[in-house]
Design a protein around this motif. Structure first.
Motif, short mmCIF file in Angstrom:
data_model
loop_
_atom_site.label_atom_id
_atom_site.label_comp_id
_atom_site.label_asym_id
_atom_site.label_seq_id
_atom_site.Cartn_x
_atom_site.Cartn_y
_atom_site.Cartn_z
N THR A 119 0.83 -1.18 -0.13
CA THR A 119 0.20 0.07 0.17
C THR A 119 0.76 1.40 -0.04
OG1 THR A 119 -1.55 -1.29 1.18
CG2 THR A 119 -1.90 1.06 0.96
N PRO A 120 1.92 1.52 0.78
CA PRO A 120 2.74 2.69 0.62
C PRO A 120 3.07 2.93 -0.71
CG PRO A 120 3.66 1.20 2.54
CD PRO A 120 2.72 0.48 1.56
N TRP A 121 3.26 1.91 -1.53
CA TRP A 121 3.53 1.92 -3.16
C TRP A 121 2.37 2.45 -3.89
CZ3 TRP A 121 5.63 -2.36 -6.80
CH2 TRP A 121 5.83 -1.79 -7.91
N ILE A 122 1.50 1.52 -4.09
CA ILE A 122 0.35 1.45 -4.93
C ILE A 122 -0.93 2.27 -4.30
CG2 ILE A 122 0.88 -0.64 -5.99
CD1 ILE A 122 -1.35 -2.09 -4.49
N GLY A 123 -0.68 2.74 -3.02
CA GLY A 123 -1.74 3.42 -2.68
C GLY A 123 -3.08 2.75 -2.54
N LYS A 124 -4.13 3.52 -2.54
CA LYS A 124 -5.63 2.92 -2.51
C LYS A 124 -6.15 3.02 -3.92
CE LYS A 124 -6.28 2.17 2.17
NZ LYS A 124 -6.18 3.48 3.13
N GLY A 125 -5.57 1.89 -4.76
CA GLY A 125 -6.16 1.86 -5.95
C GLY A 125 -7.30 0.55 -6.01
N TRP A 134 -14.48 1.40 -4.08
CA TRP A 134 -14.00 0.43 -5.01
C TRP A 134 -15.10 0.54 -6.29
CZ3 TRP A 134 -16.81 -3.89 -6.68
CH2 TRP A 134 -16.12 -4.86 -7.50
N PHE A 135 -16.36 0.23 -5.84
CA PHE A 135 -17.38 0.11 -7.07
C PHE A 135 -16.91 1.40 -8.09
CE2 PHE A 135 -21.81 0.64 -8.61
CZ PHE A 135 -21.75 -0.79 -9.23
N ARG A 136 -17.14 2.57 -7.48
CA ARG A 136 -17.04 3.61 -8.47
C ARG A 136 -15.66 3.74 -9.20
NH1 ARG A 136 -14.36 8.79 -6.91
NH2 ARG A 136 -15.12 10.33 -8.53
N HIS A 137 -14.67 3.08 -8.79
CA HIS A 137 -13.48 3.26 -9.45
C HIS A 137 -13.56 2.07 -10.51
CE1 HIS A 137 -10.09 5.60 -7.19
NE2 HIS A 137 -11.24 6.00 -6.77
N ARG A 138 -13.98 0.98 -10.17
CA ARG A 138 -14.11 -0.23 -11.20
C ARG A 138 -15.10 0.46 -12.17
NH1 ARG A 138 -12.28 -6.04 -11.15
NH2 ARG A 138 -13.33 -6.78 -12.91
N ARG A 139 -16.12 1.03 -11.96
CA ARG A 139 -16.94 1.25 -13.16
C ARG A 139 -16.22 2.31 -14.05
NH1 ARG A 139 -22.87 2.43 -11.36
NH2 ARG A 139 -22.29 4.71 -11.75
#
Ligand code: HEM
Length: 505
Positions: A119-125, A134-139
């Motif tokens: 997580t320190p690298w990829i953050g909250k992706g 998550w749902f919003r990003h996935r869409r």
């Protein structure tokens, strides 16, 4: 001695001791409650005997590979079994397709532990998010994997594979057998840079680029931290030389991502519509991210943009490198299947040395070999969830919320109750007739359900291109002196590399 706030020093010490004692007692009581809850929840599930202090942790330290242990337990407890690491951390290992179906048909979050170090690298992706966000990003990101976006990538993939094969051709007079994983992962890194960000980094020939070095370093250090238990402690890792290198690489990687996003934003200033961009050049993933809007017309903030870019860099190269390397290894071991693939590839490509989009659907046997390799060597060998609601499985047993689930893709793929002769490499398992007969959750290289791999078509295309062009140019033979030692380090690797002999055709 002078009194403090009216207390003598000895009184003060008594208070400190008393408070310390109360703190320790509360902690011990909480640990006892944790143990009692876990023990009660997992009691209906029969499993391997556990040590009174270490639980099952010592098994993993004593044996060669934790993957072998998972398979052995899966044979003995064919649905699931509890795993205890000490007395206060436990979960249910799942090793049956029906149990996997029950878990993957829900929307439980990922467990806190398995992504903590990345997580320190990829953050909250996308990979680590859960719930509404998550749902919003996935869409918003799904259009990035549409057919018309993926089509032009095939030529870029072909170019990247060709660079790698040219390199091998120059290498083999002196260095044969060749260690695959290193070369393949530079190639997949090159590919993701070109496809996702239109960055023409030439990282395969010049691995001195600070960003490429940083990504490589971060992948290795995350693995190392995962397996070196003292580094699980934030402070110890922070103070260690590896922690220092991690922070340095992190800074380089984040600065680079921020710069790429800033420059692209600048160049897209007046043209934030995908159709307009697509008329001029092919879209890449960064265009999709920058133009993505949710139903309220809101785009992603800078922090989310960076997290998604870094997630794709992480998820999009080591996984495919593992898939390609193990497939080439399997084909080296089974020359008859290798030859059958080569014939199919020659029929489709003829004299051409590049693969095109239309070719990909004309390689059914090669695709079956890739799938069979991913069964024996799944690039992502396990996934984990933390139950946010109670769950009831097909046999009526249930678990309360809060329990961790460790779903072993590797064990499901090698279980004799699911696959006949599971250790045998047999691509015909994936013929259309045989695939149809199987449980829908028996083969899960890309997981399943709402949180399946968003990049699976991209990955399959890249694997087909790499296998096709490699077999067209080289004959592959195993190196009997260096059998790979399989290890799960976020992705499936080999501790001693994956070596094969190459002969130019
Ligand atoms: C052979 C190659 C690949 C394999 C075997 C693979 C496998 C998986 C698996 C098993 C998951 C589920 C993880 C979990 O539930 O914890 C996953 C998720 C994901 N993968 Fe892949 N992957 C591959 C390639 C890729 C590529 C090339 C990309 C991007 C270009 C990608 C992007 C992602 C993302 C963003 C997620 C999170 C999806 C979500 O939670 O909505 N993967 N992958």
């Amino acid at each position: 001695m002078s009194p403090v706030f009216g207390l003598g020093v000895s009184d003060l010490w008594s208070w400190v001791l008393l408070l310390g004692l109360i703190y320790v007692m509360v902690k011990v009581y909480n640990l006892y409650l944790t143990w009692r809850e876990l023990d009660k929840a997992l009691r209906p599930f029969e499993g391997p005997k556990r040590h009174w202090l270490y639980g099952n942790a010592h098994e993993f330290l004593e044996e060669r590979s934790d993957l072998d242990i998972m398979v052995r337990h899966a044979e003995q407890y064919p649905y699931s079994y509890p795993i205890w690491l000490g007395n206060f951390f436990a979960g249910l290992a799942v090793c049956h397709p029906e149990y996997a179906k029950a878990v993957l048909s829900r929307q439980d979050p990922k467990d806190a532990f398995s992504h903590y170090f990345i997580t320190p690298w990829i953050g909250k992706g996308l990979l680590v998010l859960s719930g509404e966000k998550w749902f919003r990003h996935r869409r918003m990101l799904t259009p990035g994997f549409r057919y018309d976006v993926l089509t032009p990538y095939v030529t870029l993939m072909s170019d990247c594979v060709t660079i790698m094969l040219d390199k091998w051709e120059r290498l083999i007079p002196d260095e044969n057998p060749v260690e695959l994983f290193h070369h393949v992962s530079l190639m997949t890194l090159d590919t993701i840079m070109k496809c996702a960000f239109s960055s023409h980094s030439s990282c395969q020939l010049d691995s001195e680029s600070p960003y490429i070095k940083a990504v490589y370093e971060l992948s290795r250090l995350v693995d190392h931290r995962f397996y070196f238990i003292p580094y699980h402690n934030d402070l110890i890792f922070h103070l260690s030389p590896h922690g220092y290198r991690f922070r340095k690489a992190l800074k380089t990687a984040h600065e680079h991502t921020d710069k790429v996003i800033k420059e692209r934003k600048q160049s897209l200033k007046n043209e934030m519509e995908l159709e307009k961009i697509q008329k001029k050049r092919h879209l890449d993933f960064l265009d999709i991210l920058l133009c993505a809007k949710d139903e309220n017309g809101q785009g992603l903030c800078d922090e989310d943009l960076r997290a998604e870019v870094d997630t794709f860099m992480f998820e999009g190269h080591d996984t495919t490198a593992s898939g390609i390397s193990w497939t080439l290894y399997c084909l080296a071991k089974y020359p008859d299947y290798q030859e059958k693939c080569r014939e199919e590839i020659r029929d489709v490509l003829g004299e051409r040395t590049t693969v095109e989009w239309e070719d990909l659907s004309k390689l059914p046997f090669t695709t079956m070999c890739i799938k069979e390799s991913m069964r024996l060597y799944p690039p992502v060998p396990e996934i984990a969830r933390e139950l946010k609601e109670p769950i009831t499985f097909c046999d009526g047993r249930s678990l309360p919320k809060g329990i961790n689930i460790f779903l072993s893709i590797y064990a499901i793929n090698r279980c004799s109750s699911i696959w006949d002769d599971p250790e045998v490499f047999d691509p015909l398992r994936f013929s259309p007739e045989n695939s149809f007969k199987r449980n829908s959750h028996a083969f899960l290289p890309f997981s399943a359900g709402g949180r399946n791999c968003i990049g699976q078509n991209f990955a399959m295309n890249e694997m087909k291109v790499a296998v096709a062009l490699t077999l067209q140019r080289f004959e592959l033979r195993p190196d009997p002196k260096r059998e790979p030692k399989i290890v799960s380090q976020l992705v499936l690797r080999s501790l001693n590399g994956i070596y094969i002999n190459l002969k130019k055709l």
